[in-house]
Design a protein around this motif. Structure first.
Motif, PDB file in Angstrom:
ATOM      1  N   SER A   1       0.866  -1.159   0.000  1.00 48.88           N
ATOM      2  CA  SER A   1       0.000   0.000   0.000  1.00 48.88           C
ATOM      3  C   SER A   1       0.912   1.221   0.000  1.00 48.88           C
ATOM      4  CB  SER A   1      -0.892  -0.013   1.245  1.00 48.88           C
ATOM      5  OG  SER A   1      -1.737   1.106   1.247  1.00 48.88           O
ATOM      6  N   PHE A   2       0.685   2.153  -0.917  1.00 44.82           N
ATOM      7  CA  PHE A   2       1.521   3.351  -0.997  1.00 44.82           C
ATOM      8  C   PHE A   2       0.790   4.440  -1.772  1.00 44.82           C
ATOM      9  CE2 PHE A   2       2.397   0.837  -4.674  1.00 44.82           C
ATOM     10  CZ  PHE A   2       2.556   1.735  -5.713  1.00 44.82           C
ATOM     11  N   SER A   3       1.311   5.660  -1.664  1.00 40.97           N
ATOM     12  CA  SER A   3       0.723   6.811  -2.357  1.00 40.97           C
ATOM     13  C   SER A   3       1.587   7.197  -3.544  1.00 40.97           C
ATOM     14  CB  SER A   3       0.610   8.003  -1.407  1.00 40.97           C
ATOM     15  OG  SER A   3      -0.248   7.691  -0.346  1.00 40.97           O
ATOM     16  N   GLY A   4       0.927   7.635  -4.619  1.00 38.78           N
ATOM     17  CA  GLY A   4       1.653   8.071  -5.803  1.00 38.78           C
ATOM     18  C   GLY A   4       0.705   8.689  -6.811  1.00 38.78           C
ATOM     19  N   PHE A   5       1.269   9.116  -7.930  1.00 36.73           N
ATOM     20  CA  PHE A   5       0.492   9.732  -9.004  1.00 36.73           C
ATOM     21  C   PHE A   5       0.004   8.642  -9.950  1.00 36.73           C
ATOM     22  CE2 PHE A   5       3.266  13.110  -7.531  1.00 36.73           C
ATOM     23  CZ  PHE A   5       2.381  14.168  -7.430  1.00 36.73           C
ATOM     24  N   LEU A   6      -1.316   8.434 -10.007  1.00 37.91           N
ATOM     25  CA  LEU A   6      -1.920   7.415 -10.867  1.00 37.91           C
ATOM     26  C   LEU A   6      -2.389   8.081 -12.153  1.00 37.91           C
ATOM     27  CD1 LEU A   6      -2.814   4.406 -10.994  1.00 37.91           C
ATOM     28  CD2 LEU A   6      -5.035   5.166 -10.150  1.00 37.91           C
ATOM     29  N   ARG A   7      -1.942   7.544 -13.297  1.00 30.85           N
ATOM     30  CA  ARG A   7      -2.317   8.118 -14.589  1.00 30.85           C
ATOM     31  C   ARG A   7      -2.365   7.020 -15.644  1.00 30.85           C
ATOM     32  NH1 ARG A   7       2.448   8.066 -17.193  1.00 30.85           N
ATOM     33  NH2 ARG A   7       4.301   8.142 -15.933  1.00 30.85           N
ATOM     34  N   GLU A   8      -2.894   7.379 -16.800  1.00 29.43           N
ATOM     35  CA  GLU A   8      -2.872   6.462 -17.932  1.00 29.43           C
ATOM     36  C   GLU A   8      -1.469   6.478 -18.530  1.00 29.43           C
ATOM     37  OE1 GLU A   8      -5.892   7.317 -20.794  1.00 29.43           O
ATOM     38  OE2 GLU A   8      -7.512   6.966 -19.371  1.00 29.43           O
ATOM     39  N   PRO A   9      -1.045   5.383 -19.149  1.00 26.63           N
ATOM     40  CA  PRO A   9       0.292   5.374 -19.763  1.00 26.63           C
ATOM     41  C   PRO A   9       0.378   6.387 -20.897  1.00 26.63           C
ATOM     42  CG  PRO A   9      -0.695   3.171 -19.792  1.00 26.63           C
ATOM     43  CD  PRO A   9      -1.727   4.108 -19.284  1.00 26.63           C
TER      44      PRO A   9
END
Length: 190
Positions: A117-125
């Motif tokens: 479990s961690f935080s980050g920037f989620l985006r489409e490739p």
């Protein structure tokens, strides 16, 4: 594949007694093309629904080997939930992960089968415009990956629950594979 099926249908249709064979070949070609078209699109509960470039907290199971390349750890996670704006949403799907590492790290890094479990920037490739050339987005889609997440190890709040998310048999086979590869590389270097 579809073009091949069409050519075979035309060839087979030329011979009268091969009528049923040509219909069968056409049906197989159409089913294959339909399956391919469906396979390259995310499911209704896919994690990519939340891929807007914002910071999210992702939870899931590491389902591929972690690779360290330079100062970056790369792996793939089978997502189970995404927390965004304080709300936890159950999801499915696979996510390509890049975690940027500090110069010196003694921290435990995620490995196959670990729940993380961690935080980050989620985006489409990203898909750069290269006509008739390699497409990173299509390459990932062929692996059923429709989202990527990037994070810094120091800021991600990475939590690892070792070997809890994967089937014990899968872990044993994975461990055996690594031991066999290590043995081969040791006996036959180069």
């Amino acid at each position: 594949m579809f073009l091949t099926a069409v050519i075979l249908v035309i060839t087979a249709a030329a011979a009268r007694r091969s009528y049923y064979i040509s219909i069968l070949i056409a049906a197989i070609g159409l089913l294959g093309a339909g399956r391919c078209a469906l396979f390259l699109h995310p499911g209704p509960n896919d994690v990519s629904r939340f891929a807007s470039g914002k910071i999210v907290r992702l939870s899931g199971t590491v389902c591929e080997d972690s690779i360290i390349s330079g100062r970056r750890l790369k792996t793939v996670i089978r997502a189970s939930s995404v927390e965004i704006n304080g709300k936890t949403n159950p999801v499915s799907g696979r996510v390509a992960v890049s975690i940027y590492l500090p110069n010196e790290t003694g921290a435990k890094l995620p490995d196959f089968g670990d729940e993380v479990s961690f935080s980050g920037f989620l985006r489409e490739p990203a898909d750069f415009w290269n006509p008739n050339d390699f497409s990173w987005k299509r390459h990932l889609a062929a692996q059923r990956i429709f989202a990527v997440i990037s994070a810094s190890l120091q800021k991600s709040g990475l939590e690892i629950n070792e070997n809890s998310g994967e089937n014990p048999l899968s872990r044993a086979v994975h461990r055996l594979r690594h031991n066999l590869l290590d043995y081969i590389y040791e006996k036959y270097p180069g």
